[in-house]
Design a protein around this motif. Structure first.
Motif, PDB file in Angstrom:
ATOM      1  N   PHE A  33       0.871  -1.192   0.046  1.00 48.46           N
ATOM      2  CA  PHE A  33       0.049   0.000  -0.126  1.00 48.46           C
ATOM      3  C   PHE A  33       0.925   1.315   0.085  1.00 48.46           C
ATOM      4  N   ALA A  34       2.218   1.093   0.081  1.00 44.04           N
ATOM      5  CA  ALA A  34       2.728   2.320   0.433  1.00 44.04           C
ATOM      6  C   ALA A  34       2.933   3.315  -0.830  1.00 44.04           C
ATOM      7  N   VAL A  53      -1.132   1.862   6.185  1.00 42.27           N
ATOM      8  CA  VAL A  53      -2.013   0.912   6.557  1.00 42.27           C
ATOM      9  C   VAL A  53      -1.889   0.988   8.111  1.00 42.27           C
ATOM     10  N   ILE A  54      -3.060   1.236   8.739  1.00 40.79           N
ATOM     11  CA  ILE A  54      -3.050   1.832  10.333  1.00 40.79           C
ATOM     12  C   ILE A  54      -3.501   0.412  11.159  1.00 40.79           C
ATOM     13  N   GLY A  55      -2.525   0.061  11.551  1.00 42.18           N
ATOM     14  CA  GLY A  55      -2.553  -1.363  12.536  1.00 42.18           C
ATOM     15  C   GLY A  55      -1.403  -1.598  13.330  1.00 42.18           C
ATOM     16  N   THR A  56      -1.742  -2.645  14.195  1.00 41.35           N
ATOM     17  CA  THR A  56      -0.804  -3.023  15.428  1.00 41.35           C
ATOM     18  C   THR A  56       0.420  -3.627  15.028  1.00 41.35           C
ATOM     19  N   LEU A  87       1.065   5.918  12.834  1.00 40.11           N
ATOM     20  CA  LEU A  87       0.697   4.903  11.953  1.00 40.11           C
ATOM     21  C   LEU A  87       0.369   5.707  10.616  1.00 40.11           C
ATOM     22  N   ALA A  88       0.136   6.914  10.553  1.00 42.83           N
ATOM     23  CA  ALA A  88      -0.324   7.544   9.487  1.00 42.83           C
ATOM     24  C   ALA A  88       0.390   8.903   9.279  1.00 42.83           C
ATOM     25  N   VAL A 148      -7.063   2.412   6.937  1.00 45.04           N
ATOM     26  CA  VAL A 148      -6.033   3.076   5.842  1.00 45.04           C
ATOM     27  C   VAL A 148      -5.903   4.422   5.894  1.00 45.04           C
ATOM     28  N   ASN A 149      -4.784   4.963   5.483  1.00 46.96           N
ATOM     29  CA  ASN A 149      -4.802   6.638   5.213  1.00 46.96           C
ATOM     30  C   ASN A 149      -4.379   6.723   3.677  1.00 46.96           C
ATOM     31  N   TYR A 150      -4.996   7.490   3.106  1.00 47.11           N
ATOM     32  CA  TYR A 150      -4.741   7.776   1.686  1.00 47.11           C
ATOM     33  C   TYR A 150      -3.933   9.246   1.648  1.00 47.11           C
TER      34      TYR A 150
END
Lengths: 168, 168
Positions: free
Chosen positions: B16-17, B22-25, B44-45, B122-124
């Protein structure tokens, strides 16, 4: 436990207004989006981030390693002079906050405690005194929206008299 | 359904880079906080908000009124030239995104599709082309972190050839 007793009451936007915002789906904030596939509840929190010293908003996740049982002794509060800080549960669970109005001094008598309904988050205004985050269950995960960057953004204050935090 | 078939593959930070985060642990991002009561996964974003025209980051909640079934016809994408946009599920559920790299033009062949694992947001990045948000189940709620303020922050593009979005 000794110390003054502080009972957490249900949080509402009105009660919490001196300290920040409650992040939830208030019906009166509802708007349609994406051709009515979604309802959107806009502008639920005031993200207030000091830009000096490379300050910028950032997203993080905080996961509780241990549960905190109530009653719980509160002997310290903190504040973030450089930015607001939001905590939004990533599943349905309740949590308890202790807050005091922004200002130079704070003691036990200045603090209030609130409990969420399981479907609410909070945003602390910049400078709002608050108990460091606790969780009622291990594994509880919060999205955190606060400030990244330089400068001293955490001040702690040890209460002259501790509090005993309880649920009603 | 007609049109080119686009299969959603599992999302990873690496895949996704080009489009965002991607927002996760992720275990490697773990740090202790609050005297080790919590683990915190920081930064994370990349929240990237144009400040001109009273631009500022804001928190909203989007709730799906209807489920979108797959296969699904994608005939339009949009981008936000003035800011990043994050979607974080407020419960454990999967969702599907379609994205294209920032740039003036985009067509069906430039797009990729991803599906989350149920515990990711997710962060666009600012300017990333994306399909408007859909949800696989009615009632799905997302926290949205994007831009409030003036200026034209939404551009839409109708694809010359539609796509049929599928899961593997």
């Amino acid at each position: 436990m000794n110390g003054r007793k502080l009972v957490a009451v249900p949080i509402t936007p009105e009660r919490f207004a001196p300290f920040g915002q409650v992040i939830g789906t208030l019906p009166e904030r509802r708007q349609a989006m994406n051709a009515a596939r979604f309802e959107r509840f806009d502008h639920l929190a005031s993200i207030d981030i000091e830009a000096a010293d490379d300050g910028r908003p950032t997203l993080s996740i905080a996961r509780a390693r241990i549960a905190t049982a109530l009653p719980y002794r509160v002997d310290m509060v903190e504040r973030h002079p450089l930015g607001s800080q939001a905590f939004i549960p990533l599943a349905a669970f309740r949590f308890v906050v202790v807050v005091g109005r922004p200002g130079e001094s704070v003691e036990a008598g200045d603090l209030q405690a609130f409990v969420t309904n399981g479907h609410q988050g909070v945003n602390y205004n910049r400078g709002t005194w608050h108990m460091p985050l606790i969780a009622l269950e291990a594994g509880n995960e919060f999205l955190v929206v606060d400030r990244a960057g330089g400068g001293n953004n955490c001040e702690e204050h040890v209460l002259a008299e501790p509090l005993t935090l309880c649920l009603e």
